[in-house]
Structures are given as structure tokens and as C-alpha cells.
Design a protein around this motif. Structure first.
Motif, PDB file in Angstrom:
ATOM      1  N   LEU A 108       0.829  -1.206   0.000  1.00 36.88           N
ATOM      2  CA  LEU A 108       0.000   0.000   0.000  1.00 36.88           C
ATOM      3  C   LEU A 108       0.865   1.258   0.000  1.00 36.88           C
ATOM      4  O   LEU A 108       0.571   2.227  -0.705  1.00 36.88           O
ATOM      5  N   SER A 109       1.943   1.249   0.783  1.00 34.83           N
ATOM      6  CA  SER A 109       2.843   2.406   0.793  1.00 34.83           C
ATOM      7  C   SER A 109       3.543   2.557  -0.549  1.00 34.83           C
ATOM      8  O   SER A 109       3.775   3.679  -1.017  1.00 34.83           O
ATOM      9  N   GLY A 110       3.866   1.438  -1.205  1.00 34.07           N
ATOM     10  CA  GLY A 110       4.440   1.525  -2.543  1.00 34.07           C
ATOM     11  C   GLY A 110       3.471   2.088  -3.560  1.00 34.07           C
ATOM     12  O   GLY A 110       3.856   2.858  -4.450  1.00 34.07           O
ATOM     13  N   LEU A 111       2.188   1.722  -3.437  1.00 28.90           N
ATOM     14  CA  LEU A 111       1.174   2.260  -4.343  1.00 28.90           C
ATOM     15  C   LEU A 111       0.997   3.764  -4.144  1.00 28.90           C
ATOM     16  O   LEU A 111       0.716   4.492  -5.106  1.00 28.90           O
TER      17      LEU A 111
ATOM     18  N   GLY B 253       8.562  -0.875   1.943  1.00 29.99           N
ATOM     19  CA  GLY B 253       7.561  -0.831   0.875  1.00 29.99           C
ATOM     20  C   GLY B 253       7.628   0.464   0.092  1.00 29.99           C
ATOM     21  O   GLY B 253       7.552   0.471  -1.146  1.00 29.99           O
ATOM     22  N   THR B 254       7.788   1.573   0.813  1.00 29.66           N
ATOM     23  CA  THR B 254       7.905   2.874   0.154  1.00 29.66           C
ATOM     24  C   THR B 254       9.170   2.951  -0.688  1.00 29.66           C
ATOM     25  O   THR B 254       9.146   3.396  -1.841  1.00 29.66           O
ATOM     26  N   TYR B 255      10.266   2.496  -0.124  1.00 25.68           N
ATOM     27  CA  TYR B 255      11.552   2.608  -0.825  1.00 25.68           C
ATOM     28  C   TYR B 255      11.618   1.679  -2.033  1.00 25.68           C
ATOM     29  O   TYR B 255      12.068   2.084  -3.115  1.00 25.68           O
ATOM     30  N   ILE B 256      11.161   0.447  -1.880  1.00 26.01           N
ATOM     31  CA  ILE B 256      11.175  -0.492  -3.000  1.00 26.01           C
ATOM     32  C   ILE B 256      10.248   0.003  -4.114  1.00 26.01           C
ATOM     33  O   ILE B 256      10.572  -0.074  -5.307  1.00 26.01           O
ATOM     34  N   GLY B 257       9.068   0.528  -3.729  1.00 26.57           N
ATOM     35  CA  GLY B 257       8.154   1.075  -4.730  1.00 26.57           C
ATOM     36  C   GLY B 257       8.785   2.216  -5.509  1.00 26.57           C
ATOM     37  O   GLY B 257       8.645   2.298  -6.740  1.00 26.57           O
ATOM     38  N   TRP B 258       9.515   3.081  -4.808  1.00 20.05           N
ATOM     39  CA  TRP B 258      10.156   4.208  -5.490  1.00 20.05           C
ATOM     40  C   TRP B 258      11.275   3.725  -6.407  1.00 20.05           C
ATOM     41  O   TRP B 258      11.400   4.196  -7.550  1.00 20.05           O
ATOM     42  N   ILE B 259      12.093   2.784  -5.948  1.00 22.25           N
ATOM     43  CA  ILE B 259      13.190   2.269  -6.776  1.00 22.25           C
ATOM     44  C   ILE B 259      12.646   1.661  -8.063  1.00 22.25           C
ATOM     45  O   ILE B 259      13.177   1.900  -9.159  1.00 22.25           O
ATOM     46  N   TYR B 260      11.587   0.869  -7.951  1.00 24.76           N
ATOM     47  CA  TYR B 260      11.036   0.224  -9.139  1.00 24.76           C
ATOM     48  C   TYR B 260      10.491   1.255 -10.126  1.00 24.76           C
ATOM     49  O   TYR B 260      10.763   1.190 -11.331  1.00 24.76           O
TER      50      TYR B 260
ATOM     51  N   LYS C 269      -6.659  19.351   1.916  1.00 27.59           N
ATOM     52  CA  LYS C 269      -5.928  19.952   0.806  1.00 27.59           C
ATOM     53  C   LYS C 269      -4.469  19.512   0.791  1.00 27.59           C
ATOM     54  O   LYS C 269      -3.547  20.309   0.599  1.00 27.59           O
ATOM     55  N   ILE C 270      -4.248  18.224   1.001  1.00 27.63           N
ATOM     56  CA  ILE C 270      -2.903  17.663   0.981  1.00 27.63           C
ATOM     57  C   ILE C 270      -2.567  17.222  -0.443  1.00 27.63           C
ATOM     58  O   ILE C 270      -3.340  16.507  -1.067  1.00 27.63           O
ATOM     59  N   LYS C 271      -1.428  17.651  -0.937  1.00 27.07           N
ATOM     60  CA  LYS C 271      -1.025  17.260  -2.281  1.00 27.07           C
ATOM     61  C   LYS C 271      -0.574  15.805  -2.297  1.00 27.07           C
ATOM     62  O   LYS C 271       0.018  15.309  -1.341  1.00 27.07           O
ATOM     63  N   ALA C 272      -0.821  15.140  -3.415  1.00 27.37           N
ATOM     64  CA  ALA C 272      -0.530  13.713  -3.524  1.00 27.37           C
ATOM     65  C   ALA C 272       0.958  13.414  -3.329  1.00 27.37           C
ATOM     66  O   ALA C 272       1.310  12.341  -2.843  1.00 27.37           O
ATOM     67  N   LYS C 273       1.820  14.347  -3.689  1.00 26.21           N
ATOM     68  CA  LYS C 273       3.251  14.076  -3.593  1.00 26.21           C
ATOM     69  C   LYS C 273       3.730  13.935  -2.152  1.00 26.21           C
ATOM     70  O   LYS C 273       4.825  13.401  -1.913  1.00 26.21           O
ATOM     71  N   TRP C 274       2.916  14.387  -1.199  1.00 22.48           N
ATOM     72  CA  TRP C 274       3.310  14.291   0.201  1.00 22.48           C
ATOM     73  C   TRP C 274       2.674  13.106   0.925  1.00 22.48           C
ATOM     74  O   TRP C 274       2.968  12.873   2.091  1.00 22.48           O
ATOM     75  N   LEU C 275       1.806  12.361   0.259  1.00 24.56           N
ATOM     76  CA  LEU C 275       1.109  11.263   0.931  1.00 24.56           C
ATOM     77  C   LEU C 275       2.069  10.199   1.476  1.00 24.56           C
ATOM     78  O   LEU C 275       1.923   9.786   2.640  1.00 24.56           O
ATOM     79  N   PRO C 276       3.053   9.689   0.700  1.00 28.69           N
ATOM     80  CA  PRO C 276       3.964   8.690   1.283  1.00 28.69           C
ATOM     81  C   PRO C 276       4.759   9.224   2.473  1.00 28.69           C
ATOM     82  O   PRO C 276       4.940   8.522   3.466  1.00 28.69           O
ATOM     83  N   SER C 277       5.223  10.476   2.379  1.00 33.82           N
ATOM     84  CA  SER C 277       6.024  11.050   3.455  1.00 33.82           C
ATOM     85  C   SER C 277       5.191  11.231   4.720  1.00 33.82           C
ATOM     86  O   SER C 277       5.661  10.950   5.836  1.00 33.82           O
ATOM     87  N   ILE C 278       3.955  11.710   4.567  1.00 32.57           N
ATOM     88  CA  ILE C 278       3.084  11.906   5.729  1.00 32.57           C
ATOM     89  C   ILE C 278       2.759  10.573   6.381  1.00 32.57           C
ATOM     90  O   ILE C 278       2.748  10.451   7.619  1.00 32.57           O
TER      91      ILE C 278
END
Length: 309
Positions: free
Chosen positions: A135-138, A189-196, A155-164
Motif C-alpha cells: 500500500l505504501s508503494g502504491l 515498501g515505500t523505498y522499494i516502490g520508489w526504486i522500481y 488539501k494535501i497534495k498527492a506528492k506528500w502522501l507517502p512522506s506523511i
């Protein structure tokens, strides 16, 4: 349009693949509640992973708590409704499999390392499982496709969702009475999703690979004031994985020596984000289209009558 119609549209449009995966998560949770011994074979227990290697795959689909299965199924359905039409079902399923498996591998290595450092056996026998890593990768995929899209009501931008999400997980772990076993799953999960997505995802329509744009660099997960510190460290991994020279912003994408690496086109990355934004806007505009269509049908007999006159 009535609020009832809006709610109906919000709860429709889920893809068949996501609904099937949601059923797997729900039945996995029910099976563990009925027969807790199943957890010993399906969850990731580092001390037993060597003979039971399949738990590197099955652990990601076993939720041990009610709130875990609820958050995972709801998140999968809604995020999948956005990403799967853009990526395609095959690529969407491939992403889930890769992130789930590699996240389990990283968690396994971390648990073994912590055991040898601390000599505490609880790191070896704590059952680890859950879909939160995928889910964090998605969420990283959402960050890539529609980074500037704001979500109500905060009003949270999508680019900040994984970090938040990661920040909240870290904060909650300080107040948890038990070890936050979910935290390494979320981080990996977040890091592997970003690498891929950054280096390896291939686009079927163009054959391009990865997303080398500055807007999707590793430092974008951090606040602006931290990026001068993060960028030099991240550039080391850029050079290791694809040979991008430090400070290269010539628009050619990643390079090996002086030759562009096939598939690393920042223009295509921008086009993908634009397609993602258009897809979201079209989905959000569905309600207005349905309302306009219904109105036109009611006005059509009147127009026909006026033409006959």
C-alpha cells in the motif's frame, strides 16, 4: 446531483483485479482468526523462513488485525481504481508482486541483523505480515502520476502522501506499547516502490524505462530545507544504478558515459503525469457527465416537438 448519487459513484468503478485481491486479504484475515496456527506457516517468521521460504510471498497478504484488513482493502480499492487503468492490469499486478516480495526480503534481512546485534530472540520469532508495504508503494505511484493533485478536506497534495504516512507511523511507534513491527514494512515498501518506479518500470506504449525527472527524485520525499543534504547522498545511488552523473540536468535523462540510457526520457515522465492528471479529472467529472446526460434526455422530447412545429 444528489448526495446519494455522488456516494454511489464514489463506491463504484473498482477494478476486477483489485476486488479479487481485496477478497484474498479478507479471507486471509478470516482464516487466521479461525485457525491461528496458519499464521506460523503464512506470516514472515525469520527463524522459520529458511524452510518455509514461501512466507516471503504469502506474508504480504495476511492481515492480523481488523483495522489492518480494513485499511488495506479500502486503500487497495481506491488507489487501484486510479493506478490500474493507467498502468494496465499486468503491470499493476507485477508491481504488487515485486514490492511485496522484496519488502519481505528486506524485512527478513533486517530482523536477522537485529538479532545478531542485540541477541534478542523476539526478532526471530515475531510473526510479521500485512499489505501495508504494498500500500505504501502504491502511494508512491500516486505521487508519481498526480503529484500536485490536492485531496480534500485537508488539501494535501498527492506528492506528500507517502512522506506523511511514514511520519505518522514513526510518531505512533514511539507511543506503541508493543514493538512497531509494521514500521520496517512501511519503510521498505515505500523505498522499494520508489526504486522500481524510478529505475525499472517499463511503459508498454513507448518502451521507456523509469522516471528520471527531478520531480520524482528521492529528495522530494523530504522538506525543501533538507534536500541540499539528501541530494548528494541520493546521487550516489543514481550513479550506481544507471550512471547518471551528479548534477546532470541536461534533459537527456540517465546516461552511461556520454550516451543516453534507453528508456530514460524525462519528457515521457512528464507525459505520464499529465495522463494521470487527466485520468483523475475525467473520473472526478463523471458525476457531471452523468448529470448532463440525464438532463439532455429530458430536453430531447422538447427539441423534437419544436422542430416538428
Amino acid at each position: 446531483m444528489s448526495s446519494a448519487t455522488q456516494s454511489t459513484n464514489l463506491l463504484t468503478g473498482f477494478t476486477r483485479l483489485c476486488k479479487g485481491l481485496a477478497v484474498v486479504l479478507v479471507f486471509g484475515h478470516i482464516a487466521v482468526q479461525i485457525s491461528p496456527t496458519i499464521l506460523s506457516y503464512l506470516a514472515l517468521i525469520p527463524a522459520r523462513t529458511i524452510p518455509f521460504g514461501w512466507n516471503l510471498i504469502t506474508a504480504g497478504y495476511i492481515e492480523q488485525t481488523v483495522h489492518g484488513v480494513l485499511s488495506s482493502t479500502i486503500g487497495l480499492l481506491f488507489i487501484g481504481k486510479l493506478l490500474e487503468p493507467i498502468w494496465g492490469s499486468r503491470e499493476f499486478l507485477k508491481f504488487i508482486f515485486i514490492v511485496n516480495f522484496l519488502t519481505s526480503v528486506c524485512v527478513f534481512i533486517t530482523a536477522i541483523s537485529l538479532y545478531y546485534v542485540t541477541m534478542q530472540e523476539n526478532y526471530l520469532y515475531l510473526p510479521l505480515s500485512g499489505f501495508s508495504g504494498v500500500l505504501s508503494g502504491l502511494l508512491v505511484g500516486v505521487k508519481q502520476i498526480i503529484p500536485d493533485q490536492e485531496f480534500s478536506p485537508l488539501k494535501i497534495k498527492a506528492k506528500w502522501l507517502p512522506s506523511i504516512m511514514l511520519l505518522l507511523a514513526v510518531v505512533i511507534s514511539f507511543f506503541a506499547s508493543e514493538p512497531a513491527a509494521y514500521l520496517p514494512i512501511l519503510i521498505f515498501g515505500t523505498y522499494i516502490g520508489w526504486i522500481y518506479l524510478r529505475y525499472f518500470q517499463r511503459k508498454q506504449e513507448t518502451g521507456f524505462k523509469g522516471d528520471p525527472s527531478d520531480e520524482f527524485s528521492f529528495s522530494t520525499f523530504f522538506p525543501e530545507f533538507m534536500r541540499p543534504v539528501i541530494d548528494p547522498i541520493a546521487s550516489i545511488f543514481d550513479r550506481m544504478l544507471c550512471g547518471k552523473p551528479e548534477g546532470s540536468n541536461d534533459g537527456r535523462g540517465y546516461t552511461v558515459g556520454n550516451a543516453p540510457l534507453l528508456g530514460s526520457d524525462p519528457i515521457e515522465a512528464t507525459r505520464r503525469r499529465e495522463r494521470g492528471a487527466r485520468a483523475l479529472e475525467e473520473r472526478l467529472a463523471t458525476e457531471r457527465v452523468i448529470g448532463a446526460g440525464a438532463k439532455s434526455k429530458t430536453d430531447e422530447p422538447e427539441r423534437d416537438a419544436s422542430e416538428n412545429v
